[in-house]
Each structure stands twice: as structure tokens, then as C-alpha cells.
Design an enzyme around this catalytic site. Sequence first.
Site, PDB file in Angstrom:
ATOM      1  N   ILE A  65       0.845  -1.187   0.000  1.00 34.60           N
ATOM      2  CA  ILE A  65       0.000   0.000   0.000  1.00 34.60           C
ATOM      3  C   ILE A  65       0.884   1.243   0.000  1.00 34.60           C
ATOM      4  O   ILE A  65       1.878   1.302   0.728  1.00 34.60           O
ATOM      5  CB  ILE A  65      -0.879   0.011   1.275  1.00 34.60           C
ATOM      6  CG1 ILE A  65      -1.758  -1.248   1.316  1.00 34.60           C
ATOM      7  CG2 ILE A  65      -1.714   1.284   1.373  1.00 34.60           C
ATOM      8  CD1 ILE A  65      -2.209  -1.642   2.712  1.00 34.60           C
ATOM      9  N   CYS A  66       0.508   2.254  -0.802  1.00 38.26           N
ATOM     10  CA  CYS A  66       1.155   3.562  -0.724  1.00 38.26           C
ATOM     11  C   CYS A  66       0.100   4.630  -0.965  1.00 38.26           C
ATOM     12  O   CYS A  66      -1.096   4.374  -0.811  1.00 38.26           O
ATOM     13  CB  CYS A  66       2.338   3.673  -1.685  1.00 38.26           C
ATOM     14  SG  CYS A  66       1.872   3.778  -3.424  1.00 38.26           S
ATOM     15  N   ARG A  67       0.520   5.825  -1.368  1.00 37.93           N
ATOM     16  CA  ARG A  67      -0.442   6.917  -1.543  1.00 37.93           C
ATOM     17  C   ARG A  67      -1.297   6.716  -2.789  1.00 37.93           C
ATOM     18  O   ARG A  67      -2.506   6.862  -2.751  1.00 37.93           O
ATOM     19  CB  ARG A  67       0.295   8.256  -1.620  1.00 37.93           C
ATOM     20  CG  ARG A  67      -0.631   9.473  -1.603  1.00 37.93           C
ATOM     21  CD  ARG A  67       0.163  10.752  -1.708  1.00 37.93           C
ATOM     22  NE  ARG A  67       0.677  10.926  -3.053  1.00 37.93           N
ATOM     23  CZ  ARG A  67       0.023  11.549  -4.044  1.00 37.93           C
ATOM     24  NH1 ARG A  67      -1.161  12.056  -3.837  1.00 37.93           N
ATOM     25  NH2 ARG A  67       0.570  11.651  -5.236  1.00 37.93           N
TER      26      ARG A  67
END
Length: 101
Positions: A65-67
Site C-alpha cells: 500500500i502507498c499513496r
Amino acid sequence: MTQIAEIEPSVLRQRLQAGERLQMIDVREDEEVAAGMIEGAKHIPLGQIPDRITEIENTGEIIFICRSGYRSERACEYLQQHGYNGCTNMVGGMLQWNQEQ
């Protein structure tokens, strides 16, 4: 290059609400996770993954998961090159996750 598996934030949310225990790694920076993380995710900033790779279990699915989904895809590529098979990128990242709440 091996195709990277993807998961939509809505599908991840459904699986978590169903009580599934998932290995999730949030690769955003400290100041980004300060604004909120998916409950149960482990925070390992992308730049620290080479030094902290032993903290990531190489069993089953690993959701990154990231932005926006770009850094998490890079994390998947790196780990696949190091023998991790279950790497899955959450497409749209936390931007999409937060829009769907």
C-alpha cells in the site's frame, strides 16, 4: 518481468470486514502514515525495504500500500526479484481507499 497482482481498495476492505487476516505493508513515509493507515498494516517505508526484508513473511499474499499505487508497485517488483511470490499492489493507493469510505 512478472505481472504484478493487483487488488482494488474496495475488495481489500470487503476482505478485511469479512475477518480475513492479511499481511499488508504500507510503504509510505512517516509523515504520510501519520494521517492514517489501514488497520493491521505494517509500516515499512519503501527506502527501508532492502534493510527490513526479513520482516516481510514470504508466505501467501502480501498486499503493498502507498499513496497512489506507484511506490507499492515498485515494492512488489523489488520483492519479486528477491523470490517473493505473493506480492499484490493495492491500485489507487490510500487516495482511492479514502475516497471509497
